[in-house]
Design a protein around this motif. Structure first.
Motif, mmCIF file in Angstrom:
data_model
loop_
_atom_site.group_PDB
_atom_site.id
_atom_site.type_symbol
_atom_site.label_atom_id
_atom_site.label_comp_id
_atom_site.label_asym_id
_atom_site.label_seq_id
_atom_site.Cartn_x
_atom_site.Cartn_y
_atom_site.Cartn_z
ATOM 1 N N VAL A 188 -11.043 6.430 7.915
ATOM 2 C CA VAL A 188 -10.612 5.097 7.494
ATOM 3 C C VAL A 188 -9.807 4.443 8.610
ATOM 4 O O VAL A 188 -9.291 5.115 9.507
ATOM 5 N N ASP A 189 -9.674 3.106 8.531
ATOM 6 C CA ASP A 189 -8.829 2.389 9.476
ATOM 7 C C ASP A 189 -7.454 2.172 8.850
ATOM 8 O O ASP A 189 -7.145 2.736 7.788
ATOM 9 N N ARG A 190 -6.624 1.343 9.455
ATOM 10 C CA ARG A 190 -5.230 1.209 9.007
ATOM 11 C C ARG A 190 -5.075 0.362 7.747
ATOM 12 O O ARG A 190 -3.977 0.259 7.200
ATOM 13 N N ALA B 128 -5.342 -0.924 0.520
ATOM 14 C CA ALA B 128 -6.780 -1.162 0.347
ATOM 15 C C ALA B 128 -7.043 -2.281 -0.647
ATOM 16 O O ALA B 128 -7.831 -3.204 -0.387
ATOM 17 N N VAL B 129 -6.398 -2.220 -1.796
ATOM 18 C CA VAL B 129 -6.600 -3.227 -2.841
ATOM 19 C C VAL B 129 -6.136 -4.604 -2.362
ATOM 20 O O VAL B 129 -6.834 -5.612 -2.545
ATOM 21 N N ALA B 130 -4.968 -4.660 -1.738
ATOM 22 C CA ALA B 130 -4.465 -5.943 -1.244
ATOM 23 C C ALA B 130 -5.399 -6.537 -0.205
ATOM 24 O O ALA B 130 -5.673 -7.744 -0.203
ATOM 25 N N HIS B 131 -5.916 -5.681 0.683
ATOM 26 C CA HIS B 131 -6.841 -6.169 1.709
ATOM 27 C C HIS B 131 -8.099 -6.728 1.075
ATOM 28 O O HIS B 131 -8.568 -7.823 1.435
ATOM 29 N N ALA C 274 -0.092 -5.464 5.182
ATOM 30 C CA ALA C 274 0.287 -5.033 6.524
ATOM 31 C C ALA C 274 -0.376 -3.693 6.782
ATOM 32 O O ALA C 274 -0.435 -2.836 5.883
ATOM 33 N N PRO C 275 -0.928 -3.465 7.972
ATOM 34 C CA PRO C 275 -1.568 -2.186 8.267
ATOM 35 C C PRO C 275 -0.596 -1.028 8.079
ATOM 36 O O PRO C 275 0.625 -1.180 8.245
#
Length: 470
Positions: free
Chosen positions: A302-304, A336-339, A346-347
């Protein structure tokens, strides 16, 4: 800001541990349609078989230890007889622990359902683009449409082919709560966090304990000074620590066990606990077919912001191999959900993670480490203050432990710290605030602390950093 889409987004969470249930709560509050598919009970291993039970066991052990230390404070047992002592009844201890864990799991499910989330007890797998096949424990398989999928399936204990657990004498950390009697002599294989914590717990409960470590010292991944304190405490309290001793296998031997070491030695005991890491439970989920990258160890890449390589599929928690902490799993899931929903995000910043090892004393850390500074990975100055000079520590008869702070030269920004103390998990928070918010040693030093208090040593260490800079 809130979600940018007016259409209600459908999110399916495969796994209801901290990465799943924490982010499901956020998703429901942001207006998403939420379904959590979980096999064993909400809370996952963190609540049912790992963090909550082990820390409850450790708390019981620490309570026992306070009885043993009472004499040094001038407190003793009154009455007749010279053999008065506290004794742990393991069946009652474990019964309380499992009851506590199940109650916590029920509370989490009620919380998820109270915000409109659905909980399905069963298994889930990714069966196609934006689709999850769900097989409930009490029904037929069906397919759910999902705009987003979050995989948070955790890990299972790693075992040795030559030391297969039987649930009676050869045990994983998930099986110890079925024990009805205290082991006479527990051999713990593995000196990482889990091994050290559980070795400490059973020693405090009254067991003879042998800790088998393949490395030069216990807790090899932690601050070296902190690990040395813990190992010295272990030995002083009667634990036998075998360093540079790699286990090759374990077998039953009548009413006991024998652990074989690679150098030919054998260690005899009544029970053996295997604490040699975990294996991500990522097989059979349809990940590779969906385009999710999984490394050779089975961990999801996964990424940040917790995205996988497949559109709409995110992952969080131990199955990503980022950092095996419930707090990190929860943050990954919430991120994840916020993104996905377009909320503020924020990462993931691992430098701000406060971590704790629940030995006695505890070891708490945040930010850069001394090893990072010594290797050149970070530029920092170091101040260490022993707790033996702290007045509150003297009152509590605390002789082991220290506060260590790291600050960047020039700016004197606090970039990390270590606390070794009883309840270090509580003391690390102000250092975590300083690291997360880039506070300087001067700002930390000028903040009032209670006198006398253990946290006063944090302010004193910060003042010493200031004097070094000036």
């Amino acid at each position: 800001m809130g979600p940018v889409s007016s259409r209600k987004q459908s999110i399916v969470f495969i796994g209801g541990g901290p990465g799943g249930y924490e982010s499901a709560l956020v998703a429901a509050q942001l207006g998403a349609d939420v379904t959590v598919v979980d096999r064993d009970g909400l809370g996952g291993a963190a609540v049912l078989t790992d963090c909550v039970p082990s820390k409850a066991l450790i708390a019981t052990s620490d309570f026992m230890s306070r009885f043993k230390a009472a004499g040094r404070l001038g407190v003793g047992f009154e009455g007749t007889g010279d053999d008065q002592h506290a004794e742990a009844h393991l069946s009652a201890v474990n019964r309380r622990i499992l009851t506590l864990a199940k109650a916590q799991s029920r509370d989490i499910q009620a919380q998820v359902e109270s915000v409109g989330g659905r909980v399905i007890q069963g298994t889930g797998r990714i069966s196609g683009p934006r689709e999850v096949e769900v097989t409930p424990d009490d029904g037929e398989a069906r397919t759910l449409k999902a705009d987003m999928v979050l995989v948070s399936v955790g890990c299972t204990p790693r075992v040795l082919p030559s030391a297969m657990p039987d649930g009676e004498r050869i045990l994983t950390w998930q099986q110890i709560y079925d024990l009805q009697e205290l082991p006479e002599h527990l051999i713990v294989v593995g000196s990482g966090v889990t091994g050290a914590e559980l070795a400490h717990a059973y020693l405090g409960l009254g067991c003879e304990v042998t800790l088998v470590s393949s490395r030069d010292r216990v807790l090899p991944g932690e601050d070296a000074d902190a690990a040395t304190v813990i190992e010295n405490v272990f030995r002083r309290r009667g634990m036998k620590v075998l360093n540079r001793s790699r286990a090759s296998g374990a077998r039953r031997d009548g009413d006991g066990v024998v652990v074989s070491l690679e150098d030919g030695r054998e260690v005899h005991g009544s029970h053996v606990l295997l604490a040699v890491g975990g294996i991500p439970q990522t097989s059979g989920l349809g990940l590779e077919e969906a385009g999710v990258e999984v490394n050779d160890g089975g961990y999801i890449q996964v990424d940040r912001v917790s995205r996988t390589a497949a559109p709409g599929i995110y992952a969080a928690g131990d199955c990503t191999g980022i950092l095996p902490l419930a707090s990190v799993a929860a943050m990954q899931g919430r991120t994840a959900v916020a993104h996905f929903l377009g909320d503020h995000v924020a990462p993931l910043n691992l430098r701000g993670v406060c971590a704790n090892i629940f030995t006695d004393p505890e070891i708490a850390t945040v930010g850069y480490s001394q090893a990072d500074i010594e290797s050149g990975k970070a530029d920092g100055r170091i101040v260490t203050l022993p707790l033996s000079t702290n007045p509150r520590a003297k009152m509590r008869n605390i002789n082991d432990g220290f506060v260590k702070l790291f600050a960047r030269p020039g700016s004197n920004t606090v970039i990390g710290g270590v606390v070794v103390a009883p309840q270090a998990s509580e003391m690390i928070y102000p250092i975590g605030v300083a690291v997360q918010n880039r506070l300087t040693a001067e700002q930390l030093a000028s903040t009032f602390s209670v006198y006398p208090s253990m946290s006063g040593s944090i302010g004193e260490a910060a003042r010493r950093l200031h004097s070094l800079e000036s």
